[in-house]
Design a protein around this motif. Structure first.
Motif, PDB file in Angstrom:
ATOM      1  N   VAL A  45       4.082 -19.868  34.456  1.00 35.53           N
ATOM      2  CA  VAL A  45       3.892 -21.326  34.432  1.00 35.53           C
ATOM      3  C   VAL A  45       4.360 -21.894  33.096  1.00 35.53           C
ATOM      4  N   GLU A  46       4.026 -21.200  32.012  1.00 34.10           N
ATOM      5  CA  GLU A  46       4.451 -21.643  30.676  1.00 34.10           C
ATOM      6  C   GLU A  46       5.974 -21.629  30.570  1.00 34.10           C
ATOM      7  N   LEU A  47       6.604 -20.582  31.141  1.00 34.07           N
ATOM      8  CA  LEU A  47       8.058 -20.497  31.105  1.00 34.07           C
ATOM      9  C   LEU A  47       8.691 -21.641  31.889  1.00 34.07           C
ATOM     10  N   VAL A 104      10.103 -11.735  34.883  1.00 41.13           N
ATOM     11  CA  VAL A 104      10.585 -13.097  35.073  1.00 41.13           C
ATOM     12  C   VAL A 104      11.530 -13.104  36.270  1.00 41.13           C
ATOM     13  N   PRO A 105      11.243 -13.873  37.306  1.00 43.35           N
ATOM     14  CA  PRO A 105      12.097 -13.891  38.498  1.00 43.35           C
ATOM     15  C   PRO A 105      13.526 -14.302  38.165  1.00 43.35           C
ATOM     16  N   THR A 106      14.489 -13.558  38.693  1.00 37.64           N
ATOM     17  CA  THR A 106      15.889 -13.894  38.429  1.00 37.64           C
ATOM     18  C   THR A 106      16.253 -15.258  39.002  1.00 37.64           C
ATOM     19  N   GLU A 107      15.581 -15.664  40.101  1.00 36.36           N
ATOM     20  CA  GLU A 107      15.864 -16.973  40.687  1.00 36.36           C
ATOM     21  C   GLU A 107      15.553 -18.097  39.713  1.00 36.36           C
ATOM     22  N   LEU A 108      14.504 -17.918  38.926  1.00 36.68           N
ATOM     23  CA  LEU A 108      14.130 -18.931  37.939  1.00 36.68           C
ATOM     24  C   LEU A 108      15.191 -19.023  36.847  1.00 36.68           C
ATOM     25  N   TRP A 155      22.024 -14.354  28.565  1.00 36.21           N
ATOM     26  CA  TRP A 155      21.571 -13.078  27.998  1.00 36.21           C
ATOM     27  C   TRP A 155      20.368 -12.551  28.774  1.00 36.21           C
ATOM     28  N   ALA A 156      19.403 -13.419  29.043  1.00 39.89           N
ATOM     29  CA  ALA A 156      18.208 -13.009  29.773  1.00 39.89           C
ATOM     30  C   ALA A 156      18.541 -12.628  31.208  1.00 39.89           C
ATOM     31  N   LEU A 157      19.430 -13.394  31.844  1.00 36.78           N
ATOM     32  CA  LEU A 157      19.773 -13.136  33.235  1.00 36.78           C
ATOM     33  C   LEU A 157      20.523 -11.815  33.377  1.00 36.78           C
ATOM     34  N   ALA A 158      21.412 -11.509  32.430  1.00 36.45           N
ATOM     35  CA  ALA A 158      22.171 -10.266  32.489  1.00 36.45           C
ATOM     36  C   ALA A 158      21.271  -9.046  32.384  1.00 36.45           C
ATOM     37  N   ARG A 159      20.087  -9.237  31.823  1.00 33.81           N
ATOM     38  CA  ARG A 159      19.141  -8.124  31.658  1.00 33.81           C
ATOM     39  C   ARG A 159      17.993  -8.176  32.660  1.00 33.81           C
ATOM     40  N   ALA A 160      18.151  -9.026  33.663  1.00 35.91           N
ATOM     41  CA  ALA A 160      17.047  -9.246  34.606  1.00 35.91           C
ATOM     42  C   ALA A 160      16.989  -8.227  35.726  1.00 35.91           C
ATOM     43  N   GLY A 161      18.049  -7.422  35.897  1.00 30.49           N
ATOM     44  CA  GLY A 161      17.995  -6.424  36.948  1.00 30.49           C
ATOM     45  C   GLY A 161      19.206  -6.472  37.867  1.00 30.49           C
ATOM     46  N   SER A 162      19.178  -5.620  38.873  1.00 27.64           N
ATOM     47  CA  SER A 162      20.328  -5.446  39.753  1.00 27.64           C
ATOM     48  C   SER A 162      20.611  -6.649  40.645  1.00 27.64           C
ATOM     49  N   ASP A 163      19.604  -7.505  40.843  1.00 28.30           N
ATOM     50  CA  ASP A 163      19.813  -8.668  41.722  1.00 28.30           C
ATOM     51  C   ASP A 163      20.258  -9.908  40.959  1.00 28.30           C
ATOM     52  N   VAL A 190      23.277 -10.799  39.846  1.00 33.78           N
ATOM     53  CA  VAL A 190      24.510 -11.385  40.375  1.00 33.78           C
ATOM     54  C   VAL A 190      24.217 -12.165  41.651  1.00 33.78           C
ATOM     55  N   ALA A 191      23.429 -11.578  42.543  1.00 36.83           N
ATOM     56  CA  ALA A 191      23.113 -12.238  43.810  1.00 36.83           C
ATOM     57  C   ALA A 191      22.396 -13.566  43.598  1.00 36.83           C
ATOM     58  N   SER A 192      21.609 -13.664  42.537  1.00 38.26           N
ATOM     59  CA  SER A 192      20.835 -14.881  42.299  1.00 38.26           C
ATOM     60  C   SER A 192      21.693 -16.047  41.833  1.00 38.26           C
ATOM     61  N   VAL A 193      22.864 -15.748  41.278  1.00 38.29           N
ATOM     62  CA  VAL A 193      23.694 -16.814  40.710  1.00 38.29           C
ATOM     63  C   VAL A 193      25.039 -16.953  41.415  1.00 38.29           C
ATOM     64  N   VAL A 194      25.346 -16.045  42.339  1.00 34.58           N
ATOM     65  CA  VAL A 194      26.679 -16.023  42.940  1.00 34.58           C
ATOM     66  C   VAL A 194      26.985 -17.306  43.707  1.00 34.58           C
ATOM     67  N   SER A 195      25.987 -17.935  44.306  1.00 30.74           N
ATOM     68  CA  SER A 195      26.254 -19.170  45.052  1.00 30.74           C
ATOM     69  C   SER A 195      26.839 -20.249  44.152  1.00 30.74           C
TER      70      SER A 195
END
Length: 356
Positions: free
Chosen positions: A117-119, A144-148, A167-175, A177-182
């Motif tokens: 919530v703070e984020l 931290v959810p990659t969708e956020l 930087w944070a998104l690149a370290r968020a995990g394997s998904d 790319v899928a979260s931002v590809v659209s």
């Protein structure tokens, strides 16, 4: 009709009918000898009118004003209702998205919920510094959810905040790319640019494939971002855009460096050399372009580049000739005899300064 009969026919409780009476919203036309409320057919129609307006979301106060104000037209009232409903739906949708974001973080305790919530509050701050701080704050073992992060990076216009989000998104995990590809296929060109920059910092075949697609984007900025990232990954389809960047002078130094890496592949080297030589001929009267092309040739590997540079060392353009000549001079180590540039093992001493 007495109140009981009205309640039965209208479906409005006797208690609510008395409340309507106290508000002056629907007052019975008469009273019986015993003092009981007696409603006429016109009163019944007004009750049904009130209930109909209530079903549209109006409060009793708004209904009263609507029925008594001759200036209040049905079209104006319905228009207001549409706007109120849209605002309410927007707020509800925002709440739903926040709840889904918290749920996606799979918090193990209330501390995790509060961190997400703070984020979210931080990312929605009008202050760029506050948004950046929210991204870089310690996660405290909360996922931290990659969708956020993806939603934030596609909407962020401040370059510093956008860099932190990438930087944070690149370290968020394997998904990630899928979260931002659209975003890479959005109709909004700013979103496509942000998406490609974010994907450029991600690894994997999916990221490489999206970047290769972006080389055909209608926006030149998207194509340039994609070419630098794709070329670094060995995608030879980036060559035309990279050569174009050298010619145009847009990130030409970075483009030349990527072309140099691609030239390590002999087949790609021939293609790059042919493109650079063609551009030299096409811009024979443009000194600035020829200087950039010569500097790009310096980055190339192989003897073909050396041969072209040897010819350019005698070019009529003095700046071009100097750059080409400098690239062909042997390296001498300052402080050693002219015939000695390396130690006994063939290695240069790290403290020595090289010059051409």
């Amino acid at each position: 009709m007495l109140i009981g009969e009205v309640a039965r026919r209208s479906g409005v409780s006797a208690r609510m009918l008395r409340h309507y009476d106290s508000l002056g919203l629907v007052r019975p036309t008469g009273r019986t000898v015993g003092g009981y409320r007696e409603y006429s057919a016109e009163d019944m129609r007004r009750i049904l009118c009130v209930e109909g307006l209530r079903s549209l979301g109006l409060s009793l106060r708004q209904i009263g004003r609507a029925l008594e104000d001759p200036a209040c037209t049905p079209s104006a009232l319905v228009g207001d209702l549409i706007r109120w409903a849209e605002d309410r739906l927007e707020r509800e949708q925002e709440l739903l998205e926040r709840l889904r974001t918290v749920d996606a973080s799979a918090p193990s305790g209330w501390q995790g919920v509060l961190r997400i919530v703070e984020l979210m509050h931080g990312l929605n701050s009008p202050s760029a510094a506050r948004r950046q701080q929210a991204v870089l704050a310690p996660a405290e073992d909360v996922r931290v959810p990659t969708e956020l992060l993806a939603g934030a990076v596609l909407a962020e216009s401040d370059p510093n905040v956008a860099g932190a989000l990438r930087w944070a998104l690149a370290r968020a995990g394997s998904d990630a790319v899928a979260s931002v590809v659209s975003g890479a296929y959005s109709e909004n060109v700013d979103i496509r640019r942000r998406a490609v920059l974010a994907i450029a910092e991600m690894s994997g075949d999916e990221a490489t494939a999206v970047l290769a697609d972006a080389l055909r984007d209608s926006d030149p900025t998207v194509r340039r971002h994609a070419a630098l990232a794709s070329g670094t990954r060995g995608v030879t389809a980036a060559v035309p855009t990279l050569v174009g960047m050298v010619v145009e002078g847009t990130n030409d130094v970075e483009a030349a460096e990527v072309l140099g890496r691609l030239s390590l592949d002999p087949e790609c080297a021939d293609r790059i050399m042919a493109a650079l030589v063609d551009e030299l001929a096409a811009h024979s009267a443009d000194s600035a372009v020829r200087i950039r092309l010569t500097q790009a040739l310096v980055e190339m590997s192989g003897t073909i580049a050396q041969g072209v540079l040897g010819q350019l060392a005698h070019d009529g353009d003095r700046a071009v000739a100097l750059i080409a000549s400098a690239s062909l001079r042997p390296v001498r180590v300052v402080g050693l005899p002219d015939d000695e540039s390396c130690d006994d093992a063939g290695r240069r001493h790290p403290s020595q300064v090289l010059r051409r």
